[in-house]
Write a protein that holds these residues in place. Sequence first.
Motif, PDB file in Angstrom:
ATOM      1  N   GLU A 240       5.718  -0.496  -8.117  1.00 57.02           N
ATOM      2  CA  GLU A 240       5.517  -1.271  -6.885  1.00 57.02           C
ATOM      3  C   GLU A 240       4.729  -0.477  -5.843  1.00 57.02           C
ATOM      4  O   GLU A 240       3.797  -0.995  -5.234  1.00 57.02           O
ATOM      5  CB  GLU A 240       6.857  -1.708  -6.266  1.00 57.02           C
ATOM      6  N   GLU A 241       5.116   0.810  -5.653  1.00 54.58           N
ATOM      7  CA  GLU A 241       4.457   1.612  -4.608  1.00 54.58           C
ATOM      8  C   GLU A 241       2.976   1.828  -4.903  1.00 54.58           C
ATOM      9  O   GLU A 241       2.131   1.761  -4.013  1.00 54.58           O
ATOM     10  CB  GLU A 241       5.172   2.963  -4.454  1.00 54.58           C
ATOM     11  N   ASP A 242       2.664   2.087  -6.195  1.00 52.98           N
ATOM     12  CA  ASP A 242       1.254   2.286  -6.584  1.00 52.98           C
ATOM     13  C   ASP A 242       0.443   1.015  -6.329  1.00 52.98           C
ATOM     14  O   ASP A 242      -0.691   1.067  -5.831  1.00 52.98           O
ATOM     15  CB  ASP A 242       1.149   2.654  -8.080  1.00 52.98           C
ATOM     16  N   VAL A 243       1.036  -0.130  -6.701  1.00 57.45           N
ATOM     17  CA  VAL A 243       0.360  -1.418  -6.538  1.00 57.45           C
ATOM     18  C   VAL A 243       0.109  -1.700  -5.058  1.00 57.45           C
ATOM     19  O   VAL A 243      -0.980  -2.109  -4.659  1.00 57.45           O
ATOM     20  CB  VAL A 243       1.217  -2.548  -7.181  1.00 57.45           C
ATOM     21  N   ILE A 244       1.133  -1.427  -4.231  1.00 58.21           N
ATOM     22  CA  ILE A 244       1.003  -1.651  -2.779  1.00 58.21           C
ATOM     23  C   ILE A 244      -0.059  -0.717  -2.195  1.00 58.21           C
ATOM     24  O   ILE A 244      -0.888  -1.124  -1.376  1.00 58.21           O
ATOM     25  CB  ILE A 244       2.366  -1.456  -2.069  1.00 58.21           C
ATOM     26  N   ALA A 245      -0.064   0.546  -2.663  1.00 60.61           N
ATOM     27  CA  ALA A 245      -1.055   1.525  -2.163  1.00 60.61           C
ATOM     28  C   ALA A 245      -2.476   1.064  -2.506  1.00 60.61           C
ATOM     29  O   ALA A 245      -3.377   1.124  -1.654  1.00 60.61           O
ATOM     30  CB  ALA A 245      -0.775   2.891  -2.780  1.00 60.61           C
ATOM     31  N   GLU A 246      -2.667   0.581  -3.743  1.00 58.54           N
ATOM     32  CA  GLU A 246      -3.998   0.119  -4.162  1.00 58.54           C
ATOM     33  C   GLU A 246      -4.409  -1.110  -3.339  1.00 58.54           C
ATOM     34  O   GLU A 246      -5.547  -1.212  -2.879  1.00 58.54           O
ATOM     35  CB  GLU A 246      -3.971  -0.244  -5.660  1.00 58.54           C
ATOM     36  N   PHE A 247      -3.446  -2.019  -3.146  1.00 56.27           N
ATOM     37  CA  PHE A 247      -3.728  -3.228  -2.356  1.00 56.27           C
ATOM     38  C   PHE A 247      -4.108  -2.857  -0.925  1.00 56.27           C
ATOM     39  O   PHE A 247      -5.077  -3.380  -0.373  1.00 56.27           O
ATOM     40  CB  PHE A 247      -2.506  -4.159  -2.359  1.00 56.27           C
ATOM     41  N   GLU A 248      -3.340  -1.929  -0.342  1.00 56.56           N
ATOM     42  CA  GLU A 248      -3.601  -1.539   1.057  1.00 56.56           C
ATOM     43  C   GLU A 248      -4.960  -0.863   1.208  1.00 56.56           C
ATOM     44  O   GLU A 248      -5.652  -1.064   2.201  1.00 56.56           O
ATOM     45  CB  GLU A 248      -2.482  -0.629   1.573  1.00 56.56           C
ATOM     46  N   ARG A 249      -5.345  -0.073   0.190  1.00 58.45           N
ATOM     47  CA  ARG A 249      -6.648   0.599   0.243  1.00 58.45           C
ATOM     48  C   ARG A 249      -7.776  -0.449   0.295  1.00 58.45           C
ATOM     49  O   ARG A 249      -8.640  -0.386   1.164  1.00 58.45           O
ATOM     50  CB  ARG A 249      -6.811   1.506  -0.984  1.00 58.45           C
ATOM     51  N   ASP A 250      -7.724  -1.415  -0.635  1.00 58.92           N
ATOM     52  CA  ASP A 250      -8.759  -2.456  -0.665  1.00 58.92           C
ATOM     53  C   ASP A 250      -8.676  -3.348   0.571  1.00 58.92           C
ATOM     54  O   ASP A 250      -9.695  -3.756   1.133  1.00 58.92           O
ATOM     55  CB  ASP A 250      -8.611  -3.322  -1.926  1.00 58.92           C
TER      56      ASP A 250
END
Length: 601
Positions: A240-250
């Motif tokens: 979840e954290e990795d997915v959220i981090a990637e989403f937030e970056r984009d």
Amino acid sequence: MGHGGHGMPGEKAKDFKGTMRKLMTYLGMYKIPLVFVVLFAVGSTVFNILGPKILGRATTEIFNGLVEKISGGAGIDFDKIGRILILLMGLYVLSALFSFIQGFIMTGVSQKLTYRMRKEISEKINRMPMNYFDRQPHGEILSRITNDVDTLSQSLNQSATQLITSVATIIGVLVMMLSISPLMTLIALLILPVSVGLISVIVKRSQKYFKSQQEYLGHVNGQVEEVYGGHNIVKAFNKEEDVIAEFERDNDILYESAWKSQFLSGMMMPVMQFVGNLGYVAVVILGGWLAIRDVIEVGDIQSFIQYVRNFTQPIQQVAQVANMLQSTAAASERVFEFLEEDEEDQTVPDAVSIKGLEGRVEFENVRFGYNPEHTIIHDFSAKVEPGQKIAIVGPTGAGKTTMVKLVMRFYDVNGGSIKVDGHDIRNFNRSELREMFGMVLQDTWLFKGSIEDNIRYGKLDASHDQVVEAAKAAYVHRFVQTLPGGYSMELNEEANNVSQGQKQLLTIARAILADPKILILDEATSSVDTRTEVRIQKAMDNLMRGRTSFIIAHRLSTIRDADLILVMKDGDIIEQGTHEELLARNGFYAELYNSQFERSA
């Protein structure tokens, strides 16, 4: 191929002129409605342009009346002013009516065009070779059908009408301004280069941000769709954290580029108004001086100021239309690229009929690779008699499923041939050839709709009783009866409101209902438990009786009674024979078979 953006503002077509030419050809069939669009748009603009000149007459009349009153004359002629205002109102009503009619016609044309494009794309998909879908991400194809066609429809509807009215307004207003005062017109025109220069600077700066905005909007959409589809996996692996981090970056990049592009494009109007206001000051000063010298009437100053306001707006609209046309061209280019992709031949001249064929299949020195430089099936030969049960076994990646795809002509062989009853399968029409086959795949495919509709997909004109018979033969009838709604129960988009094994049974029922000459079962029992597998095996035996059947299996226990077992390894048949013959040979098949039973022991 265009990737990333979906025909967005700021994305440029690779061949703007060529694409617009194709689009004009497409619009050619709507010539008559488009002629009416031009006539009504020009008519609406002309009536609108005449307004300020007539309103100026009313102002002059009031001014002259006041001057007369002061001089002891008759004063203001309200009857004359009333007639002028009624004429003015009539012109504006006509202008609005014409504008409404041209908008109505143009919307119809753009919607018919998009309907036609979507229809052509959906028909095109069925004629595309399978390797196109192997090369292209599905989201990219979907984007062309939805986003690009939508962009094309909206921008065409807006830009075509705006371009006609803007050009007509610029010409009409210029003529009216010149008729009032060439000198004032010259002053008004001097402000144009200033505003155009400022706007071009803003457009250039905002272009890259628009492009970035659409690109990262695509990334964010893609990620959301991907994560939504694999939500269980994300949770299972604590990602979840990795997915959220990637989403937030984009999402951060999207935010940055979106606010910059919106801010810069939002500055256009204030800049235009500022330069326009400077123009008004100059025009009013000059107009007052000319009125004092009796060169023009007082009402002409008011008319002229309105014309100046009407002159700068269409120029701004033309700049917007130019940007919009870039987006129209980019979207059109992506749609035309898809429509011009190479197709499969669906029909062949003097095609062989499938009537009366028995189902004899012959492979002669078949050679094939998904990529011609990389051959995966080198030299495959086998003969299958009508009604025989053929098993294809071998390790993962040996080419088993590929053979099935070649028989169905999803792909054509690179060398050699595949024949049905002595006829090369390339001599059949594809749709007729596929009528001979029933297929149950490892990957089950069910669509949103009732269970009955999903089974009936195998034979669209089947009655309810025939559907129930097929379901009973596939041992799925009892399970369906336990569901709320029975055969009428709706499956959702993912069909995940039934289990994987039950989905498999429904696809088997579909194949049974289709009643084909040749049957292909690709790992058809891989998703069911051993007890259900035994039941399905019985149903399969009924289904396969009298039919040529190809079975791809990993569990070798299910294919002991096959008439012929083809053992594949690295794209070649290395052994063939019955179960007993192959075991006696003590080769690769015996090794595969024994390893399975060692594991289960």
